[in-house]
Design a protein around this motif. Structure first.
Motif, PDB file in Angstrom:
ATOM      1  N   THR A   1       0.843  -1.186   0.000  1.00  0.00           N
ATOM      2  CA  THR A   1       0.000   0.000   0.000  1.00  0.00           C
ATOM      3  C   THR A   1       0.877   1.235   0.000  1.00  0.00           C
ATOM      4  O   THR A   1       1.968   1.236   0.587  1.00  0.00           O
ATOM      5  CB  THR A   1      -0.962  -0.002   1.211  1.00  0.00           C
ATOM      6  N   ILE A   2       0.405   2.269  -0.664  1.00  0.00           N
ATOM      7  CA  ILE A   2       1.159   3.518  -0.742  1.00  0.00           C
ATOM      8  C   ILE A   2       0.855   4.360   0.480  1.00  0.00           C
ATOM      9  O   ILE A   2      -0.309   4.509   0.875  1.00  0.00           O
ATOM     10  CB  ILE A   2       0.822   4.283  -2.030  1.00  0.00           C
ATOM     11  N   VAL A   3       1.897   4.916   1.083  1.00  0.00           N
ATOM     12  CA  VAL A   3       1.763   5.826   2.221  1.00  0.00           C
ATOM     13  C   VAL A   3       2.266   7.186   1.745  1.00  0.00           C
ATOM     14  O   VAL A   3       3.427   7.331   1.373  1.00  0.00           O
ATOM     15  CB  VAL A   3       2.600   5.342   3.428  1.00  0.00           C
ATOM     16  N   ALA A   4       1.377   8.158   1.753  1.00  0.00           N
ATOM     17  CA  ALA A   4       1.725   9.484   1.244  1.00  0.00           C
ATOM     18  C   ALA A   4       2.681  10.201   2.185  1.00  0.00           C
ATOM     19  O   ALA A   4       2.625  10.044   3.402  1.00  0.00           O
ATOM     20  CB  ALA A   4       0.467  10.318   1.063  1.00  0.00           C
ATOM     21  N   ALA A   5       3.559  10.981   1.602  1.00  0.00           N
ATOM     22  CA  ALA A   5       4.485  11.836   2.347  1.00  0.00           C
ATOM     23  C   ALA A   5       4.246  13.270   1.865  1.00  0.00           C
ATOM     24  O   ALA A   5       3.729  13.475   0.758  1.00  0.00           O
ATOM     25  CB  ALA A   5       5.931  11.423   2.080  1.00  0.00           C
ATOM     26  N   PRO A   6       4.610  14.264   2.672  1.00  0.00           N
ATOM     27  CA  PRO A   6       4.434  15.646   2.206  1.00  0.00           C
ATOM     28  C   PRO A   6       5.218  15.879   0.916  1.00  0.00           C
ATOM     29  O   PRO A   6       6.375  15.477   0.795  1.00  0.00           O
ATOM     30  CB  PRO A   6       5.009  16.485   3.353  1.00  0.00           C
TER      31      PRO A   6
ATOM     32  N   PHE B   1       3.141  10.639  -4.014  1.00  0.00           N
ATOM     33  CA  PHE B   1       4.499  10.836  -3.541  1.00  0.00           C
ATOM     34  C   PHE B   1       4.617  10.215  -2.169  1.00  0.00           C
ATOM     35  O   PHE B   1       3.787  10.478  -1.294  1.00  0.00           O
ATOM     36  CB  PHE B   1       4.827  12.335  -3.462  1.00  0.00           C
ATOM     37  N   GLY B   2       5.591   9.357  -1.964  1.00  0.00           N
ATOM     38  CA  GLY B   2       5.765   8.776  -0.642  1.00  0.00           C
ATOM     39  C   GLY B   2       6.484   7.456  -0.653  1.00  0.00           C
ATOM     40  O   GLY B   2       7.491   7.274  -1.338  1.00  0.00           O
ATOM     41  N   TYR B   3       5.907   6.528   0.098  1.00  0.00           N
ATOM     42  CA  TYR B   3       6.530   5.230   0.342  1.00  0.00           C
ATOM     43  C   TYR B   3       5.516   4.117   0.112  1.00  0.00           C
ATOM     44  O   TYR B   3       4.329   4.361  -0.032  1.00  0.00           O
ATOM     45  CB  TYR B   3       7.013   5.150   1.793  1.00  0.00           C
ATOM     46  N   LYS B   4       6.003   2.873   0.126  1.00  0.00           N
ATOM     47  CA  LYS B   4       5.128   1.701   0.080  1.00  0.00           C
ATOM     48  C   LYS B   4       5.423   0.826   1.281  1.00  0.00           C
ATOM     49  O   LYS B   4       6.580   0.582   1.613  1.00  0.00           O
ATOM     50  CB  LYS B   4       5.374   0.867  -1.175  1.00  0.00           C
TER      51      LYS B   4
ATOM     52  N   HIS C   1       9.081  -1.547  -7.328  1.00  0.00           N
ATOM     53  CA  HIS C   1       8.198  -2.580  -7.860  1.00  0.00           C
ATOM     54  C   HIS C   1       7.818  -3.556  -6.746  1.00  0.00           C
ATOM     55  O   HIS C   1       8.684  -4.040  -6.017  1.00  0.00           O
ATOM     56  CB  HIS C   1       8.881  -3.313  -9.011  1.00  0.00           C
ATOM     57  N   ASP C   2       6.528  -3.837  -6.630  1.00  0.00           N
ATOM     58  CA  ASP C   2       6.041  -4.725  -5.565  1.00  0.00           C
ATOM     59  C   ASP C   2       6.673  -6.106  -5.636  1.00  0.00           C
ATOM     60  O   ASP C   2       7.066  -6.686  -4.621  1.00  0.00           O
ATOM     61  CB  ASP C   2       4.520  -4.881  -5.648  1.00  0.00           C
ATOM     62  N   GLY C   3       6.755  -6.671  -6.825  1.00  0.00           N
ATOM     63  CA  GLY C   3       7.240  -8.040  -6.992  1.00  0.00           C
ATOM     64  C   GLY C   3       8.650  -8.265  -6.475  1.00  0.00           C
ATOM     65  O   GLY C   3       8.999  -9.367  -6.073  1.00  0.00           O
ATOM     66  N   ALA C   4       9.460  -7.216  -6.463  1.00  0.00           N
ATOM     67  CA  ALA C   4      10.842  -7.353  -6.000  1.00  0.00           C
ATOM     68  C   ALA C   4      10.919  -7.540  -4.491  1.00  0.00           C
ATOM     69  O   ALA C   4      11.958  -7.926  -3.967  1.00  0.00           O
ATOM     70  CB  ALA C   4      11.647  -6.114  -6.406  1.00  0.00           C
ATOM     71  N   ARG C   5       9.831  -7.297  -3.773  1.00  0.00           N
ATOM     72  CA  ARG C   5       9.830  -7.387  -2.309  1.00  0.00           C
ATOM     73  C   ARG C   5       9.208  -8.684  -1.780  1.00  0.00           C
ATOM     74  O   ARG C   5       9.142  -8.891  -0.587  1.00  0.00           O
ATOM     75  CB  ARG C   5       9.065  -6.212  -1.692  1.00  0.00           C
ATOM     76  N   LEU C   6       8.778  -9.567  -2.663  1.00  0.00           N
ATOM     77  CA  LEU C   6       8.135 -10.813  -2.224  1.00  0.00           C
ATOM     78  C   LEU C   6       9.063 -11.632  -1.335  1.00  0.00           C
ATOM     79  O   LEU C   6       8.661 -12.107  -0.272  1.00  0.00           O
ATOM     80  CB  LEU C   6       7.699 -11.650  -3.431  1.00  0.00           C
ATOM     81  N   VAL C   7      10.303 -11.771  -1.725  1.00  0.00           N
ATOM     82  CA  VAL C   7      11.285 -12.575  -0.985  1.00  0.00           C
ATOM     83  C   VAL C   7      11.482 -12.013   0.426  1.00  0.00           C
ATOM     84  O   VAL C   7      11.666 -12.761   1.383  1.00  0.00           O
ATOM     85  CB  VAL C   7      12.620 -12.612  -1.752  1.00  0.00           C
ATOM     86  N   GLU C   8      11.412 -10.682   0.567  1.00  0.00           N
ATOM     87  CA  GLU C   8      11.649 -10.042   1.858  1.00  0.00           C
ATOM     88  C   GLU C   8      10.511 -10.236   2.850  1.00  0.00           C
ATOM     89  O   GLU C   8      10.738 -10.232   4.054  1.00  0.00           O
ATOM     90  CB  GLU C   8      11.884  -8.535   1.667  1.00  0.00           C
TER      91      GLU C   8
ATOM     92  N   ARG D   1       3.088 -11.037   9.406  1.00  0.00           N
ATOM     93  CA  ARG D   1       4.204 -11.972   9.605  1.00  0.00           C
ATOM     94  C   ARG D   1       5.501 -11.451   8.998  1.00  0.00           C
ATOM     95  O   ARG D   1       6.575 -11.863   9.380  1.00  0.00           O
ATOM     96  CB  ARG D   1       3.860 -13.327   8.984  1.00  0.00           C
ATOM     97  N   GLY D   2       5.385 -10.586   8.002  1.00  0.00           N
ATOM     98  CA  GLY D   2       6.568 -10.008   7.375  1.00  0.00           C
ATOM     99  C   GLY D   2       6.240  -8.611   6.908  1.00  0.00           C
ATOM    100  O   GLY D   2       5.119  -8.332   6.486  1.00  0.00           O
ATOM    101  N   TRP D   3       7.217  -7.700   6.989  1.00  0.00           N
ATOM    102  CA  TRP D   3       6.978  -6.321   6.611  1.00  0.00           C
ATOM    103  C   TRP D   3       8.279  -5.674   6.154  1.00  0.00           C
ATOM    104  O   TRP D   3       9.342  -5.963   6.690  1.00  0.00           O
ATOM    105  CB  TRP D   3       6.423  -5.545   7.807  1.00  0.00           C
ATOM    106  N   THR D   4       8.175  -4.810   5.155  1.00  0.00           N
ATOM    107  CA  THR D   4       9.287  -3.970   4.741  1.00  0.00           C
ATOM    108  C   THR D   4       8.712  -2.711   4.111  1.00  0.00           C
ATOM    109  O   THR D   4       7.532  -2.669   3.759  1.00  0.00           O
ATOM    110  CB  THR D   4      10.248  -4.710   3.771  1.00  0.00           C
ATOM    111  N   ALA D   5       9.526  -1.697   3.994  1.00  0.00           N
ATOM    112  CA  ALA D   5       9.108  -0.435   3.384  1.00  0.00           C
ATOM    113  C   ALA D   5      10.081  -0.079   2.275  1.00  0.00           C
ATOM    114  O   ALA D   5      11.255  -0.455   2.313  1.00  0.00           O
ATOM    115  CB  ALA D   5       9.058   0.669   4.426  1.00  0.00           C
TER     116      ALA D   5
END
Length: 182
Positions: free
Chosen positions: A20-25, A86-89, A112-119, A102-106
């Protein structure tokens, strides 16, 4: 993890992965400042102004999120809406049975979402099913899941220039019923 297990929350329902996208100023930077930030440098003049440097977010990025407009009453076709953000995921994997993260990263929003599956996939989950949207489907991710004995329940993409097969659409709908928990 041991505390959850002791409380009776054994991860055994499979995993649901999503981002999910988290908006930043929004930053108001000049072209030169933007170029320096993308190059991983501090723009000229910011180092002498520590207050300004603290206020500037140098890690967030722009992305475009696409969504469908509501169907019009006159039956006209739906339009894709492109919304810049503009922000983070936040990338999370939850246990299907208990809904616990169970697992989380930012990452920055353009990642790209798919690159974070392993993490984010939890190796301790006793069930082998992994549900995710089409952004996570790639040959690399499918091979990684198969290598670990995990079953891919990742949505299939629509073939370019052709309608989606009815059986694929039905299979994606069944997967969406599970994925809605995240």
């Amino acid at each position: 993890d041991a505390t959850l297990r002791a409380a009776g929350y054994l991860a055994m329902g499979g995993q649901i992965v999503d981002a999910t996208i988290v908006a930043a100023p929004k930053q108001r930077n000049t072209e030169a400042e933007r170029a320096a930030i993308k190059a991983g440098q501090i723009p000229e003049g910011w180092a002498e102004k520590p207050a300004k440097l603290r206020q500037k977010d140098r890690d967030a990025r722009w992305t475009v999120k696409f969504s469908k407009a509501r169907p019009r009453e006159d039956g006209a076709p739906q339009v894709d809406l492109a919304v810049p953000a503009f922000g983070y995921k936040n990338h999370v994997a939850i246990d299907r049975r208990h809904g616990l993260i169970r697992g989380w990263t930012a990452s920055h929003a353009a990642a790209h979402d798919g690159a974070r599956l392993v993490e984010v996939v939890d190796a301790d989950n006793t069930a082998g099913d992994v549900w995710a949207d089409t952004a996570y489907r790639s040959a690399k991710n499918e091979a990684w899941l198969a290598e670990r004995g995990l079953v891919s329940r990742i949505h299939r993409k629509k073939p370019p220039g052709r309608p989606m097969a009815a059986r694929t659409r039905r299979a994606n709908a069944r997967k969406s019923a599970v994925r809605s928990a995240v």
